[in-house]
Design a protein around this motif. Sequence first.
Motif, mmCIF file in Angstrom:
data_model
loop_
_atom_site.group_PDB
_atom_site.id
_atom_site.type_symbol
_atom_site.label_atom_id
_atom_site.label_comp_id
_atom_site.label_asym_id
_atom_site.label_seq_id
_atom_site.Cartn_x
_atom_site.Cartn_y
_atom_site.Cartn_z
ATOM 1 N N LYS A 192 0.813 -1.212 0.000
ATOM 2 C CA LYS A 192 0.000 0.000 0.000
ATOM 3 C C LYS A 192 0.849 1.266 0.000
ATOM 4 C CE LYS A 192 -3.543 -2.378 2.749
ATOM 5 N NZ LYS A 192 -4.298 -2.369 4.040
ATOM 6 N N GLY A 193 2.115 1.145 -0.366
ATOM 7 C CA GLY A 193 3.005 2.290 -0.355
ATOM 8 C C GLY A 193 4.076 2.158 0.706
ATOM 9 N N PRO A 194 4.939 3.166 0.858
ATOM 10 C CA PRO A 194 6.046 3.113 1.820
ATOM 11 C C PRO A 194 5.561 2.823 3.242
ATOM 12 C CG PRO A 194 6.294 4.990 0.358
ATOM 13 C CD PRO A 194 4.928 4.423 0.093
ATOM 14 N N ARG A 195 6.305 1.958 3.925
ATOM 15 C CA ARG A 195 5.979 1.599 5.316
ATOM 16 C C ARG A 195 7.300 1.320 6.029
ATOM 17 N NH1 ARG A 195 2.918 -3.418 7.990
ATOM 18 N NH2 ARG A 195 1.594 -2.326 9.492
ATOM 19 N N SER A 196 7.895 2.362 6.560
ATOM 20 C CA SER A 196 9.228 2.258 7.142
ATOM 21 C C SER A 196 9.239 1.367 8.378
ATOM 22 C CB SER A 196 9.757 3.647 7.520
ATOM 23 O OG SER A 196 8.909 4.257 8.486
ATOM 24 N N ILE A 199 8.615 15.121 22.787
ATOM 25 C CA ILE A 199 7.786 14.511 21.748
ATOM 26 C C ILE A 199 6.720 13.656 22.427
ATOM 27 C CG2 ILE A 199 7.776 13.049 19.713
ATOM 28 C CD1 ILE A 199 9.389 15.653 19.409
ATOM 29 N N THR A 200 5.463 14.007 22.223
ATOM 30 C CA THR A 200 4.380 13.304 22.911
ATOM 31 C C THR A 200 3.546 12.423 21.983
ATOM 32 O OG1 THR A 200 2.898 15.204 22.632
ATOM 33 C CG2 THR A 200 4.202 15.108 24.658
ATOM 34 N N LYS A 201 3.780 12.465 20.671
ATOM 35 C CA LYS A 201 3.013 11.600 19.778
ATOM 36 C C LYS A 201 3.462 10.156 19.957
ATOM 37 C CE LYS A 201 5.960 12.704 15.762
ATOM 38 N NZ LYS A 201 5.947 13.259 14.386
ATOM 39 N N HIS A 202 2.540 9.229 19.675
ATOM 40 C CA HIS A 202 2.780 7.817 19.983
ATOM 41 C C HIS A 202 3.745 7.153 19.009
ATOM 42 C CE1 HIS A 202 2.180 3.781 21.394
ATOM 43 N NE2 HIS A 202 1.622 3.390 20.261
ATOM 44 N N ILE A 203 3.781 7.589 17.765
ATOM 45 C CA ILE A 203 4.655 6.974 16.769
ATOM 46 C C ILE A 203 5.543 8.039 16.136
ATOM 47 C CG2 ILE A 203 4.780 5.685 14.600
ATOM 48 C CD1 ILE A 203 2.096 4.450 15.263
ATOM 49 N N VAL A 204 6.838 7.769 16.140
ATOM 50 C CA VAL A 204 7.807 8.626 15.462
ATOM 51 C C VAL A 204 8.428 7.789 14.350
ATOM 52 C CG1 VAL A 204 9.888 10.028 15.669
ATOM 53 C CG2 VAL A 204 8.290 9.879 17.600
ATOM 54 N N LYS A 205 8.220 8.202 13.109
ATOM 55 C CA LYS A 205 8.689 7.410 11.977
ATOM 56 C C LYS A 205 10.198 7.552 11.766
ATOM 57 C CE LYS A 205 4.383 7.187 9.342
ATOM 58 N NZ LYS A 205 3.747 7.415 8.017
ATOM 59 N N SER A 206 10.788 6.475 11.301
ATOM 60 C CA SER A 206 12.214 6.465 11.001
ATOM 61 C C SER A 206 12.431 6.778 9.521
ATOM 62 C CB SER A 206 12.802 5.084 11.317
ATOM 63 O OG SER A 206 12.529 4.167 10.273
ATOM 64 N N SER A 207 13.700 6.820 9.131
ATOM 65 C CA SER A 207 14.047 7.054 7.733
ATOM 66 C C SER A 207 14.340 5.747 7.001
ATOM 67 C CB SER A 207 15.269 7.978 7.646
ATOM 68 O OG SER A 207 16.385 7.383 8.297
ATOM 69 N N ALA A 208 14.005 4.618 7.607
ATOM 70 C CA ALA A 208 14.304 3.313 7.011
ATOM 71 C C ALA A 208 13.416 3.047 5.794
ATOM 72 C CB ALA A 208 14.115 2.200 8.032
ATOM 73 N N PRO A 209 13.867 2.204 4.885
ATOM 74 C CA PRO A 209 13.042 1.828 3.738
ATOM 75 C C PRO A 209 11.990 0.794 4.117
ATOM 76 C CG PRO A 209 15.142 0.681 3.625
ATOM 77 C CD PRO A 209 15.224 1.626 4.801
ATOM 78 N N THR A 210 11.211 0.375 3.126
ATOM 79 C CA THR A 210 10.190 -0.658 3.296
ATOM 80 C C THR A 210 10.766 -1.998 2.844
ATOM 81 O OG1 THR A 210 8.479 0.981 2.842
ATOM 82 C CG2 THR A 210 7.836 -1.339 2.680
ATOM 83 N N PHE A 211 10.535 -3.050 3.634
ATOM 84 C CA PHE A 211 11.080 -4.367 3.324
ATOM 85 C C PHE A 211 9.958 -5.374 3.075
ATOM 86 C CE2 PHE A 211 14.443 -2.304 5.708
ATOM 87 C CZ PHE A 211 15.588 -2.655 4.998
ATOM 88 N N PRO A 212 10.203 -6.354 2.203
ATOM 89 C CA PRO A 212 9.225 -7.433 2.016
ATOM 90 C C PRO A 212 9.051 -8.229 3.306
ATOM 91 C CG PRO A 212 10.875 -7.431 0.255
ATOM 92 C CD PRO A 212 11.363 -6.486 1.301
ATOM 93 N N ALA A 213 7.870 -8.799 3.488
ATOM 94 C CA ALA A 213 7.536 -9.467 4.744
ATOM 95 C C ALA A 213 8.470 -10.622 5.069
ATOM 96 C CB ALA A 213 6.093 -9.945 4.703
ATOM 97 N N LYS A 214 8.813 -11.429 4.092
ATOM 98 C CA LYS A 214 9.567 -12.650 4.370
ATOM 99 C C LYS A 214 11.084 -12.458 4.346
ATOM 100 C CE LYS A 214 5.898 -15.758 2.841
ATOM 101 N NZ LYS A 214 5.520 -16.893 1.963
ATOM 102 N N GLU A 215 11.535 -11.237 4.190
ATOM 103 C CA GLU A 215 12.973 -10.959 4.165
ATOM 104 C C GLU A 215 13.516 -10.812 5.586
ATOM 105 O OE1 GLU A 215 15.885 -7.322 2.653
ATOM 106 O OE2 GLU A 215 14.165 -7.906 1.419
#
Length: 259
Positions: free
Chosen positions: A142-146, A164-180
């Motif tokens: 569904k698109g990028p998911r770091s 920082i009080t928000k629950h999720i802070v996104k990283s700069s990592a790429p998106t990986f396939p599930a089985k990798e």
Amino acid sequence: MIRLLPAFLLAVLCLTAAADEPKWIPLFNGKDLSGWTIKIAKRPLGENYANTFRVEDGILKVSYDGYDKFDQQYGHLFTNLAYSHYILRLEYRFTGAMMADAPKYVNLNSGVMLHAQPPQSMRFDQGFPSSLEMQFLADEGKGPRSTGNLCTPGTHVEMGGELITKHIVKSSAPTFPAKEWVRAEVEVRGNDEIIHRINGVEVLRYQRPQLDAACKIAPASDIVEAGGDVMLGYGHIALQAEGQPVWFRKIELMPLEKK
């Protein structure tokens, strides 16, 4: 004899340097769950309900083939020891489908909890320990998911001096396939700073982790009211089981000296 002396001294110096180098300590022996404690929501401390956490072929697996339904039975596998200054590294990969009655965000989602409260201090039905989660995610198509993000159940952090009080802070990592297989590493320096790395590349850093007594997801108020330190400088490490099958291997820790 004189000619041999420099070579002898060099050998001694090399051996001394090697002895002084920090060593990686295996937290998972590849055989069983020795050194770890299980806490699954709505289950007694230590009960490995439906064999959720198991070891097969040297891999630590989170499995749900023994469940009729998930029923918000979030689980965590805690180290028996608490840690403060260290580098943790492990490899993970996702396998299979999430439980049908688990929340949608659980899909291809897991993580490792840092500075976690002791499992003995959790409420019977508590889903998540107060902690800092290095979140593991994979591609849903569904698109990028770091991966390597930060989630903060019962906690806050600072970044560049800002709370920082928000629950999720996104990283700069790429998106990986599930089985990798993905290599995750986190450098933890007490209350000073924490750094996330994915496949050897830094993707996120933050400072001064602290309890959020107002959080309802992981009630840190229990710890605060019991006299616990609001500023988090140490805690347990915990692997997550939140409704998605996932595998872990090569779980190792290197102690670090305090600066």
